[in-house]
Design an enzyme around this catalytic site. Structure first.
Site, short mmCIF file in Angstrom:
data_model
loop_
_atom_site.label_atom_id
_atom_site.label_comp_id
_atom_site.label_asym_id
_atom_site.label_seq_id
_atom_site.Cartn_x
_atom_site.Cartn_y
_atom_site.Cartn_z
N LEU A 299 22.40 13.55 49.63
CA LEU A 299 21.84 14.78 50.29
C LEU A 299 22.25 14.78 51.97
CD1 LEU A 299 18.50 15.16 48.36
CD2 LEU A 299 20.56 16.13 47.95
N SER A 300 22.06 15.98 52.40
CA SER A 300 22.20 15.88 53.85
C SER A 300 21.63 14.67 54.70
CB SER A 300 21.87 17.07 54.58
OG SER A 300 20.64 17.55 54.33
N GLU A 301 20.24 14.22 54.03
CA GLU A 301 19.64 13.24 54.87
C GLU A 301 18.51 12.83 53.76
OE1 GLU A 301 20.81 14.49 58.83
OE2 GLU A 301 19.78 15.69 57.22
N THR A 302 18.48 11.31 53.78
CA THR A 302 17.52 10.50 53.19
C THR A 302 16.84 9.83 54.24
OG1 THR A 302 18.71 10.19 51.11
CG2 THR A 302 17.11 8.63 51.46
#
Length: 271
Positions: free
Chosen positions: A43-46
């Site tokens: 995903l775009s950020e974890t």
């Protein structure tokens, strides 16, 4: 290791911006392992968080964010997602303070389920339009601003909402214009629809061609539009395919970002 996927800046599943959230009891694993987990989540950020005791900044949790490619200095939607997990599981109540690379951040939960983040305001600096920028965007540009070290984007103002929505940029070319990418924005065509400005965010240099809803970008959008619209409290619509609303409150060198979040996946990381 428990991992959750949370849709942030939305009150319904499968909208807003999804983030992975992993809470640790003790020290963080090696950076390489955190990066591999973020790449697997894709995903775009974890976000990775661990509790703190005796923090000199008064922080309750240490917080880090990884895209599939790299660690980043600041992330709004994954912070909102983390705060949502802490509050929805009863791990935290009231205001939670996070120690992060960009400084101390806070997240305050409200009775309606929304959460307000307190982030540093991006220092906007007028900039010249880089060569090839208009061609990469596929649009004429009205103004350009640098967003400072923690965000690392170019903020570009376009003519109107329709232009922002219709963008089909050369994302690879946009990556040559700034450290992270480009924020494209314009005033709302009809503010009676519940938002004051629109944006779209393209971050190819951290592995995100288009980010669905970007909290950190709104620390730059808030001062930009507050100056033009003459109000400190505004609502931004990020006009990605998933869409999301961010309520912004400019408070001098701090920007308040308010939104909701929904947990959509709760599972176990086996590796």
């Amino acid at each position: 290791m428990r991992i959750r996927i949370v849709d942030a800046f939305t009150d319904r599943p499968f909208a807003g911006n999804p983030a992975g959230v992993v809470l640790f009891d003790g020290a963080f694993p090696e950076d390489d392992r955190l990066q591999k987990i973020a790449a697997e989540v894709n995903l775009s950020e974890t976000a990775f968080a661990r509790p703190l005791t005796g923090s000199p900044q008064g922080a309750d949790w240490a917080l880090r964010w990884f895209t599939p490619l790299t660690e980043v200095d600041m992330c709004g939607h994954a912070t909102l997602a983390t705060a949502h997990v802490l509050h929805s599981t009863g791990t935290a109540t009231g205001t939670v303070r996070f120690a992060a690379r960009c400084g101390t951040l806070s997240a305050t939960a409200h009775e309606d389920g929304s959460i307000t983040l307190d982030f540093p305001t991006a220092p906007l600096t007028p900039a010249a339009l880089p060569d090839g920028a208009a061609e990469a965007l596929g649009s004429e540009v009205r103004s350009v601003h640098d967003t400072g070290p923690h965000i690392g984007d170019l903020l570009v103002e376009l003519a109107d909402e329709k232009t922002v929505r219709a963008l089909t940029p050369d994302v690879r070319a946009l990556g040559r214009l700034s450290r992270r990418g480009v924020i494209a924005t314009a005033p709302a065509e009809d503010p009676s629809r519940g938002y004051d400005y629109v944006s779209r965010c393209f971050f190819p240099n951290v592995g995100i061609d288009e980010d669905p809803v970007t909290g950190s970008a709104h620390t730059a959008l808030a001062p930009f539009w507050s100056e033009r619209l003459g109000r400190d409290d505004l609502t931004g619509l990020q006009a990605s395919a998933r869409t999301g609303l961010v309520r912004t409150g400019l408070r001098a060198d701090r920007t308040l970002l308010t939104g909701s979040a929904v947990t959509v996946i709760d599972g176990e990381l086996l590796a």
